[in-house]
Design an enzyme around this catalytic site. Structure first.
Site, mmCIF file in Angstrom:
data_model
loop_
_atom_site.group_PDB
_atom_site.id
_atom_site.type_symbol
_atom_site.label_atom_id
_atom_site.label_comp_id
_atom_site.label_asym_id
_atom_site.label_seq_id
_atom_site.Cartn_x
_atom_site.Cartn_y
_atom_site.Cartn_z
ATOM 1 N N LYS A 112 -58.358 -2.385 49.675
ATOM 2 C CA LYS A 112 -58.650 -2.415 48.235
ATOM 3 C C LYS A 112 -57.533 -3.168 47.514
ATOM 4 O O LYS A 112 -56.341 -2.985 47.828
ATOM 5 C CB LYS A 112 -58.721 -0.972 47.738
ATOM 6 C CG LYS A 112 -59.142 -0.805 46.272
ATOM 7 C CD LYS A 112 -59.218 0.691 45.936
ATOM 8 C CE LYS A 112 -59.691 0.919 44.510
ATOM 9 N NZ LYS A 112 -59.725 2.360 44.183
ATOM 10 N N SER A 133 -63.910 3.719 41.976
ATOM 11 C CA SER A 133 -63.485 2.349 41.797
ATOM 12 C C SER A 133 -63.390 1.557 43.112
ATOM 13 O O SER A 133 -63.212 0.344 43.067
ATOM 14 C CB SER A 133 -62.139 2.289 41.087
ATOM 15 O OG SER A 133 -61.181 3.000 41.791
ATOM 16 N N SER A 156 -62.503 8.042 43.329
ATOM 17 C CA SER A 156 -62.715 6.618 43.588
ATOM 18 C C SER A 156 -62.893 6.209 45.037
ATOM 19 O O SER A 156 -63.234 5.056 45.283
ATOM 20 C CB SER A 156 -61.562 5.810 42.978
ATOM 21 O OG SER A 156 -61.707 5.775 41.578
#
Lengths: 97, 483
Positions: free
Chosen positions: B79, B154, B178
């Site tokens: 990420k 996210s 997330s």
């Protein structure tokens, strides 16, 4: 419903160094008011004598010896190379004064 | 070899048996990404040169036979709020568009020491603030099960990458859900470890008392392997725990003697009926393997959303104060003086959700309002932590849906921040309490994945992953792949 006036938003935006347009200010004011009015439910919860949770780990005073570890240090060259604007081996930025 | 093996375990076996080399594995992974990612947009960057160089070195050293490098040759997606020396680390924000990190996050260093190859950086909501990946400054990531729908957020880029077979595994970060919520939306496994279990050194901070890096994988066994490698105290993160890392190697016990609590509040009106039905069936499956199911109540569940957002946004307003737009912003706008520079570059460099978050956080901390908002939220946080500690005296684990709904359509909540926040209602309590929680695929509602969320007490990852793995092997939902 808590009133978040556009004036308060402007003040906080200025302190947070964020430029907002007039339209963004009024949108932010209304969205934040909506969110915070939903969040007021926590104010009905009884918390007298309840401690706050700044500490979430139970750890205190984590120390390590203050010695440089050369293999973990980043060279000046690497740092400068990754920066878009430099001058004589310094970062170049806007004048503070 | 035509199709890539689907799990770390099977890729590792293929490498060990010489069916594929590390270089071939990286090449095929990159091919998959090139074929499918133009539609899905899971990746912000890929690293063909460095990944192939890493793979070549591993092949030359014969590293796949070395037990000290259990991930030798395995390509992993990261990420883009986790610092890597390769490429850029942008946090999906314009203000960091040109930032190249001089150091690797500790989690990355540990993966590399285990032989993993870093294949690229995945998309996220800007600065990890969001539940759909729609708030990325660089475009939305689509859900591979239905490209009209969000991947969740996210960590949507990471979960889409794994679900679509673009990467066998990924790292994400979880502050209020997330990792877990997008894992649920995309039909993959996503684990948020206990706060302090994994070092946050090199994770761009959102809510410092909440953030954790965690694995996103197809199977629980793969997640356990990644956790084993990245977990453990780190001298560069003073909040990382000295508690010794458990042995997450999974055996397969049945569930006799395991007490699983099901909170009535997790099935309240906010949870969709079709999701509830699938999750209730999963809980019946757990009972079928010998677990005793106990109905419990967690009355502070509805307060947890407010507590979470007030604390997270307050911490974020401080954490994002460091971004001045002086060095790494993509766009340069002429400015008169330094103050003007800050106002413009922060004003333009941050997206609307980030700006709104900073405002809310600063407001909650400001003189005259801090007692009613931030301090009260922190006290209720203590009550929530105590509520979970008390319930874990009665049960071993807690089970429920990860998200109140399946993946929603792109655009349906992006103008309604409160609705977006409420989609995290079932994941934020565990973040607030600092306890570990995993989302495991448990079926489908109207052809969209549903996640079962299992939660354990602090540092209870061993039992958590054991039970999750036993459940997973009943149906092996992970065998089903999106078209």
């Amino acid at each position: 419903m808590p009133i978040i006036s556009p004036k308060i938003i402007e003040q906080i935006a200025s302190l947070s160094r964020l430029k907002f347009t007039k339209q963004e200010i009024s949108q932010a004011a209304s969205k934040l008011a909506q969110i915070l009015s939903h969040f007021t439910l926590i104010q009905k919860i009884e918390t007298t004598n309840v401690p706050t949770s700044e500490d979430v780990t139970g750890l205190t005073n984590i120390w390590r010896t203050d010695i440089a570890q050369p293999q973990k240090l980043c060279s000046t060259d690497t740092l400068l190379q990754k920066s878009p604007a430099t001058h004589q081996r310094h970062f170049k930025v806007k004048a503070v004064f | 070899m035509d199709t890539l093996p689907a799990t770390i375990a099977s890729q590792h076996q293929a490498l060990q048996q010489g069916e594929i080399s590390a270089v071939e594995l990286v090449e095929k992974t990159l091919q998959q990404i090139n074929t499918k990612d133009s539609v899905l947009h899971a990746f912000l960057q890929t690293f063909p040169e460095t990944a192939l160089a890493q793979a070549r070195a591993l092949d030359q050293q014969g590293a796949v036979k070395d037990p000290h490098t259990p991930l030798a040759g395995i390509p992993i997606a990261i990420k883009d709020n986790i610092c890597t020396t390769a490429g850029h680390t942008t946090a999906a924000s314009k203000i960091l568009a040109q930032f190249s990190s001089p150091f690797d996050a500790t989690a990355i260093t540990r993966l590399r020491q285990a032989g993993a190859v870093i294949i690229g950086k995945t998309n996220l909501d800007e600065f990890a603030m969001g539940s759909s990946t729609e708030y990325s400054a660089f475009g939305v990531t689509k859900n591979p099960w239905d490209v009209r729908r969000v991947a969740g957020g996210s960590s949507g880029g990471s979960t889409t990458a794994v679900a679509a077979g673009l990467s066998v595994a990924a790292l994400g970060s979880d502050t209020g859900g997330s990792i877990r919520q997008p894992a649920s939306f995309c039909g993959v496994v996503g684990l948020k470890p206990t706060y302090g279990r994994v070092s946050r050194h090199g994770l761009i901070a959102y809510g410092s008392s909440l953030d954790q890096i965690g694995p996103i994988t197809r199977t629980v066994a793969d997640a356990a392997l990644l956790l084993q490698i990245i977990a453990g105290s780190d001298e560069y993160d003073a909040t990382s725990s000295p508690t010794s890392v458990g042995n997450y190697h999974l055996t397969s016990p049945d569930l006799k003697g395991v007490k699983i609590g099901v909170p009535q509040e997790f099935f309240a009106e906010g949870t969709s009926a079709s999701v509830a039905e699938v999750v209730h069936q999963a809980i019946k499956d757990l009972a079928g393997l010998g677990a005793s199911i106990v109905e419990i109540s967690l009355p502070l569940t509805s307060a947890a959303t407010a507590v979470y957002f007030l604390i997270a946004k307050a911490e974020a307003s401080t954490n994002l104060a460091r971004f001045d737009g002086l060095r790494y912003a993509g766009q340069k706008t002429p400015s008169e003086d330094l103050l003007h520079h800050y106002l413009i570059h922060r004003g333009q460099g941050f997206g609307p959700e980030v700006k709104r978050s900073i405002l809310m956080g600063s407001y909650a901390l400001s003189a005259g309002y801090a007692d009613a908002w931030y301090k009260q939220a922190s006290k209720v946080r203590t009550l929530i932590r105590q509520e979970y500690e008390a319930i874990f005296k009665q049960v071993d684990l807690i089970a429920g849906p990860t998200a109140p709904e399946t993946a929603f359509t792109i655009g349906s909540k992006s103008n309604d921040p409160l609705a977006m926040y409420l989609s995290d209602a079932l994941t934020v309590p565990m973040s607030v309490a600092g306890i570990p929680s995993v989302s495991v695929p448990c079926g489908f509602a109207k052809d969209l994945p549903v996640g079962l969320q299992l939660t354990a007490p602090a540092f209870g990852e061993t039992k958590l992953l054991q039970v999750a793995s036993v459940y997973e092997q009943i149906h092996n939902w992970w065998h089903k792949v999106p078209k």
